[in-house]
Motif scaffolding. Structure first.
Motif, mmCIF file in Angstrom:
data_model
loop_
_atom_site.group_PDB
_atom_site.id
_atom_site.type_symbol
_atom_site.label_atom_id
_atom_site.label_comp_id
_atom_site.label_asym_id
_atom_site.label_seq_id
_atom_site.Cartn_x
_atom_site.Cartn_y
_atom_site.Cartn_z
ATOM 1 N N GLN A 251 3.609 -16.161 -6.711
ATOM 2 C CA GLN A 251 2.503 -17.104 -6.767
ATOM 3 C C GLN A 251 2.149 -17.259 -8.235
ATOM 4 O OE1 GLN A 251 -1.138 -15.642 -5.005
ATOM 5 N NE2 GLN A 251 -1.962 -17.696 -4.747
ATOM 6 N N PRO A 252 2.115 -18.458 -8.795
ATOM 7 C CA PRO A 252 1.864 -18.607 -10.231
ATOM 8 C C PRO A 252 0.400 -18.364 -10.584
ATOM 9 C CG PRO A 252 2.327 -20.745 -9.241
ATOM 10 C CD PRO A 252 2.394 -19.742 -8.152
ATOM 11 N N PHE B 202 8.930 -20.048 -7.092
ATOM 12 C CA PHE B 202 7.485 -20.233 -7.286
ATOM 13 C C PHE B 202 6.892 -20.846 -6.021
ATOM 14 C CE2 PHE B 202 7.054 -18.602 -11.379
ATOM 15 C CZ PHE B 202 8.192 -18.919 -12.090
ATOM 16 N N CYS B 203 5.978 -20.074 -5.409
ATOM 17 C CA CYS B 203 5.348 -20.491 -4.156
ATOM 18 C C CYS B 203 3.886 -20.864 -4.377
ATOM 19 C CB CYS B 203 5.399 -19.329 -3.170
ATOM 20 S SG CYS B 203 7.063 -18.872 -2.706
ATOM 21 N N TYR C 90 2.502 -23.521 -5.135
ATOM 22 C CA TYR C 90 2.417 -24.181 -6.433
ATOM 23 C C TYR C 90 1.394 -25.299 -6.400
ATOM 24 C CZ TYR C 90 4.162 -26.844 -10.468
ATOM 25 O OH TYR C 90 4.275 -27.522 -11.650
ATOM 26 N N GLY D 4 0.578 -27.969 -8.943
ATOM 27 C CA GLY D 4 1.119 -28.519 -10.176
ATOM 28 C C GLY D 4 0.082 -28.957 -11.177
ATOM 29 N N ALA E 166 -0.834 -22.581 -13.439
ATOM 30 C CA ALA E 166 0.536 -22.546 -12.910
ATOM 31 C C ALA E 166 1.540 -22.775 -14.035
ATOM 32 C CB ALA E 166 0.697 -23.596 -11.812
ATOM 33 N N GLN E 167 1.250 -23.759 -14.898
ATOM 34 C CA GLN E 167 2.176 -24.043 -16.007
ATOM 35 C C GLN E 167 2.304 -22.828 -16.918
ATOM 36 O OE1 GLN E 167 3.685 -26.603 -15.491
ATOM 37 N NE2 GLN E 167 2.229 -27.655 -14.135
ATOM 38 N N ILE F 186 4.235 -19.900 -15.082
ATOM 39 C CA ILE F 186 5.658 -20.244 -14.951
ATOM 40 C C ILE F 186 6.324 -20.221 -16.323
ATOM 41 C CG2 ILE F 186 7.259 -22.112 -14.368
ATOM 42 C CD1 ILE F 186 5.387 -22.782 -12.007
ATOM 43 N N ARG G 134 9.822 -26.066 -6.613
ATOM 44 C CA ARG G 134 8.545 -25.385 -6.489
ATOM 45 C C ARG G 134 8.074 -25.612 -5.053
ATOM 46 N NH1 ARG G 134 10.169 -23.923 -10.913
ATOM 47 N NH2 ARG G 134 9.531 -24.796 -12.928
ATOM 48 N N ARG H 281 5.267 -26.278 -3.028
ATOM 49 C CA ARG H 281 3.889 -26.733 -3.244
ATOM 50 C C ARG H 281 2.950 -26.150 -2.180
ATOM 51 N NH1 ARG H 281 5.507 -32.940 -3.207
ATOM 52 N NH2 ARG H 281 7.183 -32.012 -1.977
#
Ligand SMILES: Nc1ncnc2c1ncn2[C@@H]1O[C@H](COP(=O)(O)OP(=O)(O)OP(=O)(O)O)[C@@H](O)[C@H]1O
Ligand SMILES: Nc1ncnc2c1ncn2[C@@H]1O[C@H](COP(=O)(O)OP(=O)(O)OP(=O)(O)O)[C@@H](O)[C@H]1O
Ligand SMILES: [Mg+2]
Ligand SMILES: [Mg+2]
Lengths: 265, 265
Positions: free
Chosen positions: B147-148, B181-182, B184, B186, B191-192, B195, B221, B223
């Motif tokens: 998870q990000p 990556f779960c 997500y 965006g 998240a960025q 990651i 990804r 989402r």
């Protein structure tokens, strides 16, 4: 002093986020709060920027008899103190396995602790092992953070059974006093369904005077809010990081309900 | 047969959702897939509607020597079979503690299994105990759902160390081959950032020829999509429940990348 354990063996449902931000909100409201991290992941400690050095005491040293709670406690803000955890604690499950009365180690430490607080909040690991048991024999109350998802609901009855067994055999004053819906996405049907099921269960308990009659389903829903997930990367509570965010609003509202609940006890 | 363990000791990051839906997507693409649930929560089993009756065999009976994998296996769809778990498995950690070579029980069971599959996908519990160890000595590959989020990243290095130790001491063919990556979102900076950190770590490994040089950060990804959280309440994979949702799209895309990766092995 209210002693509240934040437990749920399902991982990633909001235990740490609730322990840290509820503690910070109660402290902001003028309560003297001690946050105790008994999870070897040490995420509550990390959330508030407390990554321990090699020779610093954590709850691990306290449980193995090498330090008192006061030796490990850090004052973070005026009304907020933290007793941090450390990855070494993961070994405690094995190390304490043979110790007689190992479920009561934390309670003994607290009985010897001189410092007065209004609230002791205990962040627990995602399991029902010896560390969570220590929290349940020390606490007087349990708060359950629940993610309103189907898989998260599945372990609910096992959680209630564990609380029931502990209050029968190890700690007669222990009571489930609060359920908190976390990561709430109001627009989804799923959230309404799961919350409906939980509330119906407790209404039914109240109607028949069952053991869970006194449980409060807090009105406040903690909405999904990315600020809550960002705050730990700055070592801050939501109030220091984003005081006007939905996350801050919701945890303040929860703290008000928790304080109101105290007046009825 | 590719044998892939889906692990991450951080709870609630998407292990089960990935194990179930990646298995279903690979089965839809024509692969013969066996999904093995070794988590006592039995969420993969529940996700596909397999709540076991009292006398039915689960992976628990297999590990304690009372059944073979074939005795416990259920054919769910044409190309998808499941070996379910059960809450009894929680006791296995204690029961197997004294057994010599307890880390290899699952591998032995698989060696005796006659049935041929293209993919074995193992859903693991949120811990690095004896059950996950059994998965790691049986698998040839590891996929990490991430998870990000900041807290979820914190245990990453411990996860890598565990894989490294297992591949050195217990299973020399074991390799981390994929990061997924779960959950997500965006639009979030978080998240960025997370990651970016993970990808920089693996780029650096590749540059210096370190042990993690062969890891693929899948482009897909997964989402955040409420349909993925609803599907388990119907006992269905995302493809049976909401075949045109983002969740179905993303897990199909992931399956295509996984199949492409196989051509390079
Ligand atoms: N209301 C929320 N909105 C958005 N993100 C959240 C929210 N609550 C928690 N999170 C994030 O979700 C993840 C899981 O939350 P958290 O770590 O508090 O759960 P936990 O139950 O303590 O997990 P564990 O079982 O690993 O101890 C974290 O990355 C956290 O930052
Ligand atoms: N991409 C997604 N979008 C929305 N919800 C998701 C997504 N992936 C998983 N979920 C939901 O989030 C919760 C946690 O996911 P899941 O149970 O798959 O994680 P896990 O890592 O297997 O948890 P555990 O550590 O308890 O085994 C579940 O309720 C699941 O339905
Ligand atoms: Mg936590
Ligand atoms: Mg799972």
């Amino acid at each position: 002093m209210r002693r509240i354990a934040i437990i749920n063996q399902k991982g990633g449902v909001g235990k740490t986020t609730t322990a840290v931000n509820l503690s910070a909100a109660l402290a902001e409201a003028g309560m003297k709060v001690c946050l105790l991290d008994i999870d070897p992941q040490a995420h509550s400690s990390l959330h508030l920027g407390l990554a321990l050095g090699a020779n610093e005491n954590s709850i691990y040293q306290c449980l193995v008899g090498e330090a008192s709670l006061a030796d490990a406690r850090h004052q973070i803000e005026e009304n907020l103190a933290v007793i941090p955890s450390h990855i070494d604690l993961a070994a405690a499950e094995m190390e304490l396995a043979g110790e007689v009365g190992r479920e009561f180690l934390l309670r003994e430490l607290l009985e010897k602790d001189q410092e007065e607080f209004d609230y002791l909040i205990i962040d627990c690991p995602p399991s029902l092992g010896i560390l969570t048991l220590n929290a349940l024999t020390t606490a007087g109350e349990v708060f359950l953070p629940l993610q309103p998802h189907f898989l998260a609901l599945h372990g609910f009855s096992k959680l209630l059974r564990t609380i029931e067994v502990v209050s029968k055999r190890l700690n007669p004053v222990l009571a489930l006093t609060g359920v908190i819906f976390c990561m709430y996405e109001g627009s989804t049907k799923l959230a309404q369904e799961v919350i409906g099921e939980v509330e119906a269960f407790f209404e039914n308990e109240r109607a028949k005077g069952g053991i869970w009659s006194d449980v409060v389903n807090f009105e406040t829903r903690i909405r999904r809010n990315v600020r809550l997930a960002e705050a730990p990367s700055y070592g801050k509570s939501i109030f220091q990081y984003a005081p006007h965010s939905h996350g801050a609003e919701d945890y303040r509202a929860l703290a008000i309900e928790v304080l109101e609940q105290a007046t009825l006890m």
